[in-house]
Scaffold this active site. Structure first.
Site, PDB file in Angstrom:
ATOM      1  N   ASN A   7      -1.559   6.309 -11.081  1.00  0.00           N
ATOM      2  CA  ASN A   7      -0.518   5.296 -11.157  1.00  0.00           C
ATOM      3  C   ASN A   7      -1.196   3.977 -11.481  1.00  0.00           C
ATOM      4  O   ASN A   7      -1.810   3.347 -10.624  1.00  0.00           O
ATOM      5  CB  ASN A   7       0.220   5.228  -9.813  1.00  0.00           C
ATOM      6  N   ARG A  84       2.260   8.216 -13.771  1.00  0.00           N
ATOM      7  CA  ARG A  84       3.536   7.515 -13.620  1.00  0.00           C
ATOM      8  C   ARG A  84       3.732   6.624 -14.847  1.00  0.00           C
ATOM      9  O   ARG A  84       2.849   5.845 -15.194  1.00  0.00           O
ATOM     10  CB  ARG A  84       3.520   6.642 -12.361  1.00  0.00           C
ATOM     11  N   HIS A 173      12.176   3.087 -10.688  1.00  0.00           N
ATOM     12  CA  HIS A 173      11.842   3.618  -9.358  1.00  0.00           C
ATOM     13  C   HIS A 173      12.521   4.957  -9.104  1.00  0.00           C
ATOM     14  O   HIS A 173      12.693   5.360  -7.955  1.00  0.00           O
ATOM     15  CB  HIS A 173      12.266   2.655  -8.229  1.00  0.00           C
ATOM     16  N   HIS A 201      14.578   0.963  -2.333  1.00  0.00           N
ATOM     17  CA  HIS A 201      13.130   0.949  -2.554  1.00  0.00           C
ATOM     18  C   HIS A 201      12.689  -0.511  -2.576  1.00  0.00           C
ATOM     19  O   HIS A 201      12.908  -1.220  -3.557  1.00  0.00           O
ATOM     20  CB  HIS A 201      12.762   1.648  -3.865  1.00  0.00           C
ATOM     21  N   GLY A 203       9.583  -2.580  -2.452  1.00  0.00           N
ATOM     22  CA  GLY A 203       8.131  -2.753  -2.511  1.00  0.00           C
ATOM     23  C   GLY A 203       7.857  -4.072  -3.197  1.00  0.00           C
ATOM     24  O   GLY A 203       8.616  -5.026  -3.026  1.00  0.00           O
ATOM     25  N   GLY A 205       7.927  -4.322  -6.532  1.00  0.00           N
ATOM     26  CA  GLY A 205       9.151  -4.214  -7.308  1.00  0.00           C
ATOM     27  C   GLY A 205      10.200  -3.649  -6.357  1.00  0.00           C
ATOM     28  O   GLY A 205       9.853  -2.930  -5.425  1.00  0.00           O
ATOM     29  N   ARG A 234       9.444 -11.402  -9.319  1.00  0.00           N
ATOM     30  CA  ARG A 234      10.539 -11.390 -10.294  1.00  0.00           C
ATOM     31  C   ARG A 234      11.828 -11.945  -9.699  1.00  0.00           C
ATOM     32  O   ARG A 234      12.101 -11.724  -8.520  1.00  0.00           O
ATOM     33  CB  ARG A 234      10.806  -9.947 -10.771  1.00  0.00           C
ATOM     34  N   ARG A 278       4.066 -10.108   4.193  1.00  0.00           N
ATOM     35  CA  ARG A 278       3.424 -10.347   5.499  1.00  0.00           C
ATOM     36  C   ARG A 278       3.083 -11.819   5.668  1.00  0.00           C
ATOM     37  O   ARG A 278       3.346 -12.423   6.712  1.00  0.00           O
ATOM     38  CB  ARG A 278       2.158  -9.500   5.634  1.00  0.00           C
ATOM     39  N   GLY A 324       6.906  -0.574   0.603  1.00  0.00           N
ATOM     40  CA  GLY A 324       6.077  -1.350   1.535  1.00  0.00           C
ATOM     41  C   GLY A 324       6.901  -2.213   2.479  1.00  0.00           C
ATOM     42  O   GLY A 324       6.633  -2.281   3.681  1.00  0.00           O
ATOM     43  N   GLU A 327       9.582   0.128   4.620  1.00  0.00           N
ATOM     44  CA  GLU A 327       8.948   0.980   5.629  1.00  0.00           C
ATOM     45  C   GLU A 327       8.303   0.181   6.753  1.00  0.00           C
ATOM     46  O   GLU A 327       8.155   0.669   7.870  1.00  0.00           O
ATOM     47  CB  GLU A 327       7.866   1.862   4.962  1.00  0.00           C
ATOM     48  N   GLU A 382       5.475   8.483  -4.170  1.00  0.00           N
ATOM     49  CA  GLU A 382       5.654   8.735  -5.598  1.00  0.00           C
ATOM     50  C   GLU A 382       4.593   9.693  -6.113  1.00  0.00           C
ATOM     51  O   GLU A 382       4.857  10.540  -6.962  1.00  0.00           O
ATOM     52  CB  GLU A 382       5.611   7.403  -6.372  1.00  0.00           C
TER      53      GLU A 382
HETATM   54  N1  LIG Z   1       3.782  -4.661   7.863  1.00  0.00           N
HETATM   55  C1  LIG Z   1       4.401  -5.261   6.847  1.00  0.00           C
HETATM   56  N2  LIG Z   1       5.294  -6.237   7.076  1.00  0.00           N
HETATM   57  C2  LIG Z   1       5.919  -6.855   6.078  1.00  0.00           C
HETATM   58  N3  LIG Z   1       5.723  -6.551   4.773  1.00  0.00           N
HETATM   59  C3  LIG Z   1       4.866  -5.587   4.475  1.00  0.00           C
HETATM   60  C4  LIG Z   1       4.151  -4.884   5.485  1.00  0.00           C
HETATM   61  N4  LIG Z   1       3.344  -3.973   4.870  1.00  0.00           N
HETATM   62  C5  LIG Z   1       3.556  -4.097   3.528  1.00  0.00           C
HETATM   63  N5  LIG Z   1       4.463  -5.064   3.293  1.00  0.00           N
HETATM   64  C6  LIG Z   1       4.944  -5.575   1.999  1.00  0.00           C
HETATM   65  O1  LIG Z   1       5.225  -4.540   1.058  1.00  0.00           O
HETATM   66  C7  LIG Z   1       5.071  -5.091  -0.261  1.00  0.00           C
HETATM   67  C8  LIG Z   1       4.299  -4.109  -1.128  1.00  0.00           C
HETATM   68  O2  LIG Z   1       5.022  -2.914  -1.201  1.00  0.00           O
HETATM   69  P1  LIG Z   1       4.449  -1.645  -1.980  1.00  0.00           P
HETATM   70  O3  LIG Z   1       5.510  -0.629  -1.958  1.00  0.00           O
HETATM   71  O4  LIG Z   1       3.123  -1.303  -1.440  1.00  0.00           O
HETATM   72  O5  LIG Z   1       4.282  -2.294  -3.415  1.00  0.00           O
HETATM   73  P2  LIG Z   1       4.075  -1.662  -4.837  1.00  0.00           P
HETATM   74  O6  LIG Z   1       5.391  -1.858  -5.523  1.00  0.00           O
HETATM   75  O7  LIG Z   1       2.999  -2.494  -5.436  1.00  0.00           O
HETATM   76  O8  LIG Z   1       3.739  -0.220  -4.658  1.00  0.00           O
HETATM   77  C9  LIG Z   1       4.362  -6.401  -0.110  1.00  0.00           C
HETATM   78  O9  LIG Z   1       5.271  -7.458  -0.226  1.00  0.00           O
HETATM   79  C10 LIG Z   1       3.842  -6.333   1.312  1.00  0.00           C
HETATM   80  O10 LIG Z   1       3.721  -7.605   1.856  1.00  0.00           O
HETATM   81  C1  LIG Z   2       9.541  -0.500 -11.902  1.00  0.00           C
HETATM   82  C2  LIG Z   2       8.812  -1.309 -10.900  1.00  0.00           C
HETATM   83  O1  LIG Z   2       9.217  -2.390 -10.585  1.00  0.00           O
HETATM   84  O2  LIG Z   2       7.696  -0.753 -10.371  1.00  0.00           O
HETATM   85  P1  LIG Z   2       6.754  -1.436  -9.247  1.00  0.00           P
HETATM   86  O3  LIG Z   2       7.557  -1.493  -8.010  1.00  0.00           O
HETATM   87  O4  LIG Z   2       5.612  -0.477  -9.157  1.00  0.00           O
HETATM   88  O5  LIG Z   2       6.383  -2.779  -9.770  1.00  0.00           O
HETATM   89 MG   LIG Z   3       6.275   0.362  -6.231  1.00  0.00          MG
END
Ligand SMILES: Nc1ncnc2c1ncn2[C@@H]1O[C@H](COP(=O)(O)OP(=O)(O)O)[C@@H](O)[C@H]1O
Ligand SMILES: CC(=O)OP(=O)(O)O
Ligand SMILES: [Mg+2]
Length: 615
Positions: A7, A84, A173, A201, A203, A205, A234, A278, A324, A327, A382
Site C-alpha cells: 500500500n 492497493r 475506501h 472510515h 483515517g 482520508g 482535505r 492526537r 485510525g 478506532e 485493508e
Molecule cells: N489514539 C488516538 N487518538 C486520536 N486519534 C488517533 C489515535 N490514533 C490514531 N489517530 C488518528 O488517526 C489518523 C490516522 O488514521 P489512519 O487510518 O492510520 O490513516 P491512513 O488514512 O493514513 O491510513 C490520524 O489523524 C491519527 O491522529
Molecule cells: C482514498 C483515500 O483518501 O485514501 P487514504 O485514506 O489512504 O488517504
Molecule cells: Mg486510509
C-alpha cells in the site's frame, strides 16, 4: 499461500506478507517520510527504525523488499502481490492482474487522485521489476462502489456531462467499507445482506458509506477523494462557488487550488498544528480554540452524513466506526454519536471510553444494551482484504478463469443487412454503400444510406443499413419495433432467417419485397478463439451474462457465443434489452455480476442450427 500486500501512500509504504488462509501476518514493513531528507524503515512494528536517506518510492522498495523477504522462512513462497490502487475509474470494478496496459490506465486516472494514484503506480512499477515472476494484482478503492445507483452517482450537470462515464461519483475506501461491513455483520450474527449499515472510515482520508443489504448505495467521496468529510489535510465538501470566487477575485491557479483543497486544509488547516488528531485533541484540551474548532467541524460533518444516510436507507441497523480516528478516538466517537437517540442509537459513555480493540476482539459495541441501532467499532484491515482478493483471484484462475475479462456491451438499434442485389434495386445499378462509421467488429460499418421499412401497421422512415453486403437480406428489430410494425419476428441468430416473416423495403431507386428475413436478434457475444479459451466456451455455446450497468442489474440468460478470428470481444443486445438493464447506448463497457465481476456460466445447452457461413 503467502501474499505480499503493498500500500503505497504519498509519503509512506506499508508492505505486509499475509498467510491467505488465516490472514496472519508473516512479516511487515513500514516506510515513512518518503520524499523527505531521511526516510525511515521499520519491521514488524518494532521500535527500531533504520534510516534510508532521501529516497523515492522505487528506491525505497529496491532497498527494502529483499530485506523483508529475508525475514520469511521461504522467500520463494510468495504466490502473488496485491497492490492497493485508489482510483479505478469506470473501468476497474474488480481486482485485475496488472499488465503494462493496466499500469497505463492507472496512470491516466492520476489527476483524479493526485495524492494516491501516482504513489500506487510507483509502487507497482518498482515491485513488478523486483518480483517479475509472480502475479501482481491491483485491488481498487473504487470497486465496491460500482453498485451506486444512478441517482447517487450522478452530478447534476448538463445531461451529456452528467452521463459521461468518467464524470461520475466513484467513491473510495471501498476495500475498507466492504471489509468493515462484513466484520460488523459477523459480530451481529447476521448476514450482511439483511442489514442496513453506515460504515464510517475515519483515517487520514475519511469517508462514510451506506451499505444497504451488502451493497454500497451511497458514499461521501465523489469523482475524487476530496468530496465529503473533513479529512487530515482535505476540505471535504465545500461550495464550488468558493473556488470560482477564489479564481476570479484572488487569481488562484489550478495548482494553487489543488494545493489548498487537498494539502493545506482539513484538520491541519483549521488547527494549524498538523493533521494528527492526537496532537489536535491534546491542544484542544489545553484550550486551543483553533483545535477545538477543527474537532467540532469534523464531528459535525460526520453527524450530518449519518443522518442523511439513515434517511436514504429508511433506517439503520448499525453505525460502524473504523480507521485510525474511528478506532482510537473515544472523544471523536462521543461527539459524533451523542444525541443519535432519535435513530435508536444510544451511546454508552463508559463502554465508549473504555473500549480497546484487540486481535481477538476486532469488533466491539458501545451502544446501550437494548439499543435498536447498534454503535460499533471495527478494526479495519485493508491489507487483509487485499490479500484475500488476490488469493481468490489466483485460486480461481488456477481452476477455470471465467471472470476476468470484462465484456463490452453494445446496444444495437434496428438495422438492416442487404445483398448486393437488394442494394442495386433500392439505390440503382452499380450502387456502392458509403461507409459512415466503422463498427466494432472488424470490417463492418454503418452506411450513410437508410431505407424505409413498411410494415402492415406502420413504417419506419429511415432504418440504417450496415455494410458490407451479405449473402442474405436481414432486418433486425426489437420486440417493441414488432408491435410498431405489426409483425411477429422470431428470435434468431444472425443468418438464420428460414421461415421468418418478410417485409417491404423502399429506397430512392426502387423497392424490394423480402419474403423472409425479419428477425429479433438473438443476444450474442462475438469473441476470438483466444477469448473463448479464456472463458472456457466454444462457438455456439449458450451462456448467461450478468450485467451491472445502471441501477437495474440483470442476468441475461440464453446468450449465444459466436467465435471467429474475425471478431472482437463484444456482446450485442437490442434496445429493449439495453433499456431493461438501463444501459446507455454503447456507453457501459463492461459486464459485471452483482459481486462486481463479469460472469459467464457454461450451460449444457448447445445450439447447432446456426449456419456459421452466414455471418
Ligand atoms: N489514539 C488516538 N487518538 C486520536 N486519534 C488517533 C489515535 N490514533 C490514531 N489517530 C488518528 O488517526 C489518523 C490516522 O488514521 P489512519 O487510518 O492510520 O490513516 P491512513 O488514512 O493514513 O491510513 C490520524 O489523524 C491519527 O491522529
Ligand atoms: C482514498 C483515500 O483518501 O485514501 P487514504 O485514506 O489512504 O488517504
Ligand atoms: Mg486510509
Amino acid at each position: 499461500m503467502k501474499i505480499l500486500v503493498i500500500n503505497c501512500g504519498s509519503s509512506s509504504i506499508k508492505a505486509d506478507v499475509r498467510e491467505h488462509a488465516t490472514g496472519a501476518f508473516v512479516a511487515r514493513m513500514d516506510i515513512e517520510r518518503i520524499g523527505q531528507p531521511n526516510a525511515t524503515l521499520r519491521f514488524d512494528g518494532e521500535d527500531v527504525t533504520t534510516d534510508l536517506g532521501p529516497v523515492d518510492h522505487e528506491q525505497a522498495l529496491t532497498k527494502t523488499i529483499a530485506l523483508l523477504l529475508q525475514r520469511l522462512d521461504n522467500p520463494g513462497a510468495i504466490a502473488g502481490v496485491g497492490h492497493r490502487v485508489v482510483h479505478g475509474g469506470a473501468r476497474f470494478t474488480h481486482p485485475v492482474r496488472i499488465t503494462t496496459e493496466v499500469e497505463d490506465a492507472i496512470d491516466e486516472l492520476a489527476s483524479l487522485a493526485p495524492l494516491h494514484n501516482p504513489a500506487n503506480l510507483a509502487g507497482i512499477r518498482a515491485a513488478r521489476k523486483l518480483l517479475p515472476d509472480v502475479d501482481h494484482v491491483a485491488v481498487f478503492d473504487t470497486a465496491f462502489h460500482a453498485t451506486l445507483p444512478r441517482r447517487a452517482r450522478t452530478y447534476a450537470l448538463p445531461y451529456a456531462m452528467a452521463n459521461d462515464p468518467g464524470l461520475r461519483r466513484f467513491g473510495f475506501h471501498g476495500i475498507s467499507h466492504a471489509y468493515v461491513a462484513q466484520r460488523a455483520a459477523e459480530f451481529l450474527d447476521a448476514d450482511v445482506r439483511d442489514l442496513r449499515l453506515i460504515t464510517c472510515h475515519l483515517g487520514n482520508g475519511a469517508s462514510l458509506c451506506a451499505v444497504e443489504f451488502g451493497r454500497s448505495i451511497e458514499t461521501s467521496m465523489g469523482l475524487t477523494p476530496l468530496e465529503g468529510l473533513v479529512m487530515g489535510t482535505r476540505t471535504g465538501d465545500i461550495d464550488p462557488g468558493l473556488l470560482i470566487h477564489l479564481m476570479r477575485e484572488h487569481g488562484y491557479t489550478v495548482e494553487q487550488l489543488d494545493e489548498l483543497l487537498n494539502r493545506k486544509s482539513g484538520l491541519a488547516g483549521l488547527s494549524g498544528v498538523g493533521n494528527d488528531l492526537r496532537d489536535i485533541e491534546a491542544r484542544a484540551a489545553d484550550g486551543d480554540d483553533h483545535c477545538r474548532l477543527a474537532i467540532q467541524v469534523f464531528a459535525h460533518r460526520v453527524r450530518k452524513y449519518i443522518g442523511a444516510y439513515a434517511a436514504i436507507m429508511g433506517g439503520v441497523d448499525a453505525i460502524v466506526f473504523a480507521g485510525g480516528i474511528g478506532e482510537n478516538s473515544a472523544l471523536m466517537r462521543h461527539r459524533i454519536a451523542q444525541r443519535l437517540d432519535f435513530l435508536g442509537a444510544r451511546l454508552d459513555e463508559d463502554r465508549n471510553r473504555e473500549l480497546q480493540l484487540a486481535s481477538e476482539q476486532p469488533v466491539q459495541s458501545f451502544s446501550t444494551p437494548h439499543a435498536r441501532t447498534r454503535l460499533l467499532v471495527a478494526r479495519t484491515d485493508e491489507s487483509r482484504a487485499i490479500a484475500e482478493a488476490v488469493s481468490k483471484l489466483i485460486l480461481k484462475s488456477d481452476e477455470l478463469t471465467l471472470d476476468q475479462r470484462p465484456i463490452p456491451v453494445a446496444v444495437s438499434a434496428r438495422h438492416v443487412h442487404l445483398t448486393r442485389e437488394a442494394v442495386e434495386s433500392l439505390f440503382g445499378p452499380g450502387y456502392e454503400l458509403t461507409p459512415r462509421n466503422d463498427l466494432s467488429q472488424p470490417g463492418q460499418f454503418a452506411a450513410e444510406e437508410t431505407v424505409r421499412v413498411v410494415g402492415p401497421k406502420n413504417e419506419f422512415p429511415a432504418v440504417r443499413i450496415l455494410g458490407p453486403t451479405r449473402s442474405l437480406n436481414q432486418l433486425e428489430i426489437s420486440r417493441t419495433d414488432e408491435f410498431a410494425l405489426g409483425i411477429d419476428a422470431p428470435v434468431r441468430a444472425s443468418g438464420d432467417v428460414a421461415n421468418s416473416p418478410g417485409i417491404l423495403l423502399v429506397g430512392p431507386a426502387g423497392q424490394v419485397k423480402l419474403d423472409q428475413g425479419v428477425i429479433c436478434a438473438w443476444r450474442h457475444i462475438h469473441m476470438t478463439p483466444d477469448d473463448a479459451a479464456h472463458f472456457g466456451v466454444q462457438d455456439r455455446d449458450v451462456v448467461e451474462v450478468a450485467v451491472a450497468g445502471g441501477d437495474r442489474d440483470l442476468t441475461f440468460g440464453d446468450v449465444l457465443v459466436r467465435v471467429s478470428e474475425k471478431y472482437r470481444l463484444e456482446m450485442h443486445i437490442d434496445t429493449d434489452e439495453g433499456n431493461a438493464a438501463n444501459l446507455g447506448r454503447g456507453a457501459t463497457g463492461t459486464l459485471i455480476s452483482t459481486e462486481g465481476r463479469a460472469q459467464l456460466r457454461r450451460r449444457n445447452t448447445r445450439y447447432d442450427a446456426v449456419d456459421p457461413a452466414a455471418e
